[in-house]
Design an enzyme around this catalytic site. Sequence first.
Site, PDB file in Angstrom:
ATOM      1  N   SER A 253       0.752  -1.089   0.046  1.00  0.00           N
ATOM      2  CA  SER A 253       0.020  -0.013   0.001  1.00  0.00           C
ATOM      3  C   SER A 253       1.041   1.128   0.128  1.00  0.00           C
ATOM      4  O   SER A 253       1.618   1.530  -0.837  1.00  0.00           O
ATOM      5  CB  SER A 253      -1.012   0.085   1.236  1.00  0.00           C
ATOM      6  OG  SER A 253      -2.038   0.872   1.151  1.00  0.00           O
ATOM      7  N   GLU A 382      -9.374  -5.545  -4.032  1.00  0.00           N
ATOM      8  CA  GLU A 382      -8.781  -4.447  -3.363  1.00  0.00           C
ATOM      9  C   GLU A 382      -9.636  -3.278  -2.958  1.00  0.00           C
ATOM     10  O   GLU A 382      -9.619  -2.678  -1.777  1.00  0.00           O
ATOM     11  CB  GLU A 382      -7.549  -3.484  -4.379  1.00  0.00           C
ATOM     12  CG  GLU A 382      -6.550  -4.337  -4.922  1.00  0.00           C
ATOM     13  CD  GLU A 382      -5.386  -4.454  -3.900  1.00  0.00           C
ATOM     14  OE1 GLU A 382      -5.597  -4.282  -2.855  1.00  0.00           O
ATOM     15  OE2 GLU A 382      -4.547  -5.081  -4.344  1.00  0.00           O
ATOM     16  N   HIS A 496      -7.578  -6.004   0.225  1.00  0.00           N
ATOM     17  CA  HIS A 496      -6.442  -5.059   0.525  1.00  0.00           C
ATOM     18  C   HIS A 496      -5.789  -5.602   1.817  1.00  0.00           C
ATOM     19  O   HIS A 496      -6.193  -5.890   2.822  1.00  0.00           O
ATOM     20  CB  HIS A 496      -6.727  -3.633   0.593  1.00  0.00           C
ATOM     21  CG  HIS A 496      -5.649  -2.815   0.569  1.00  0.00           C
ATOM     22  ND1 HIS A 496      -4.925  -2.591  -0.633  1.00  0.00           N
ATOM     23  CD2 HIS A 496      -4.934  -2.047   1.526  1.00  0.00           C
ATOM     24  CE1 HIS A 496      -3.961  -1.721  -0.587  1.00  0.00           C
ATOM     25  NE2 HIS A 496      -3.975  -1.498   0.882  1.00  0.00           N
TER      26      HIS A 496
END
Length: 629
Positions: A253, A382, A496
């Site tokens: 990320s 995601e 995610h």
Amino acid sequence: MGQLSILCLFVTVCASVCGYSWPSDETTTKPSQFKDFHTDPLVVETTSGLVRGYSKTVLGREVHVFTGIPFAKPPIEQLRFKKPVPIDPWHGILDATKQPNSCFQERYEYFPGFEGEEMWNPNTNISEDCLYLNIWVPQRLRIRHHADKPTIDRPKVPVLIWIYGGGYMSGTATLDVYDADIIAATSDVIVASMQYRLGSFGFLYLNRYFPRGSDETPGNMGLWDQILAIRWIKDNAAAFGGDPDLITLFGESAGGGSISIHLISPVTKGLVRRGIMQSGTMNAPWSYMSGERAEQIGKILIQDCGCNVSLLENSPRKVMDCMRAVDAKTISLQQWNSYSGILGFPSTPTIEGVLLPKHPMDMLAEGDYEDMEILLGSNHDEGTYFLLYDFIDFFEKDGPSFLQREKYHDIIDTIFKNMSRLERDAIVFQYTNWEHVHDGYLNQKMIGDVVGDYFFVCPTNNFAEVAADRGMKVFYYYFTHRTSTSLWGEWMGVIHGDEVEYVFGHPLNMSLQFNSRERELSLKIMQAFARFATTGKPVTDDVNWPLYTKDQPQYFIFNADKNGIGKGPRATACAFWNDFLPKLRDNSGSEEAPCVNTYLSKIRSSSNELLPPSTSLVLIWIMTLLNAL
């Protein structure tokens, strides 16, 4: 005067004259206690001083762990909002056995007591005094006791440096999920991680109001923290048995976004040549902002903290004196007033003319990167994690929600409020199942895809394509495995961050409820990362993992039940975001655009909404091209 007294006096004088600082008795041993440190395998001599770690047995193998090594002076008081200052060397042996503080941030407590959320919250004391790093070393590597002396014992090994994610607003290297002992135990690599400042503490940008060359609020302080830590690790890699020329950054990320900056920034280019970016690149909409936007957010923060923003033009130092007097908790809370909606974080890397001299993709497109290798990728779903948090009244964590068509449109309008009506209508057309328009569960799936594609998958694809075009050797993975014991609702899919526990080997911990196939998947991922750090390729020659290019966008599938090669990922959706929508935007300002807009709006308001996506998109294409004529 005895010899010991003379020695102590001499060391004290040297410390004061040379600028050395004496750590407290709680963190260092006394001179008489470290005279035989050369015989202690857990003591390492670094450029900053001696450190003592601890040993633990992991999967039957010994790992030496060093936690809480300071690499910068505490960024407090007059050092708040400034670049990090290297730590002064210490005397004695630093106790590197305690977890360091986490940098200042707010906790996420939407679902109290829910482990799926709590695992990402800071697990150590929150403080501005947080610039520390951690190192994991396989015991079979002979630790040397000086950074400058060449080893004759065995070849040096690669070093993997982890940079955590959290949207540049949260995160900490101390999380249980980031414990790298299993990687060190199963792979012939050293692993390190660092803390870096978050939020306004790490990214406040008001440098324009100060004389050129001033160190006041330069922006991107959190990135400078990372750089200083990387350089410390590089300078000391050999002392731990590592190769300073084989350093690979890996992160998820915001960590991935940071790594992509370090690879191409003129400040750090050449510092490392390999990077692994998991679900994040610097060109993602949430991963950078203009200097003008950062200044605007900074002014709002000043005002909300009770300081006089009107003094910035003529007396900026008075303003910063006021901001340094504000307690950290107030700043940490007030900064969120500038949150602009889903993934609209108020602090991100800023285009400030130094680390980021221009738009990230312009930097990438103008560079030459033939000596670099990158491994990057995305997860299958995601977007669902962020969709749940930002539209918590619309969705349930544990089960699917029937999303009415009207609410679907409301979410699109909210997320893309800064886009034109025409652009938003185009998004609706692209992400509608036209055979089942009013199926609320499909609408939920579609809106999750919108968020995932726009914010993560398609920026990653775009970065990979341009990087490959500029000479980088690019390997792409697509993580599609939903963990058998996932704590999140099944509708959320492979969310995610789901790959992180596999990257760090947690399925190999037999006390956790992973199945045998998931343990094999984790081992495969760790081996791929270790091989990439060693050779620049994630697999051996007998495994098919082709390079990723724009013409052949091939990726390797990480899944416990199946592996293979795919193309894309999400190729059609990303053609929409990366190619079509920018063309539509370029032409939406023409005089004829309102006609197109009116036509599409009529279709949108129709109760049936039965135009198939191919028809609707062809119409938009035709009208866009006509407008361009």
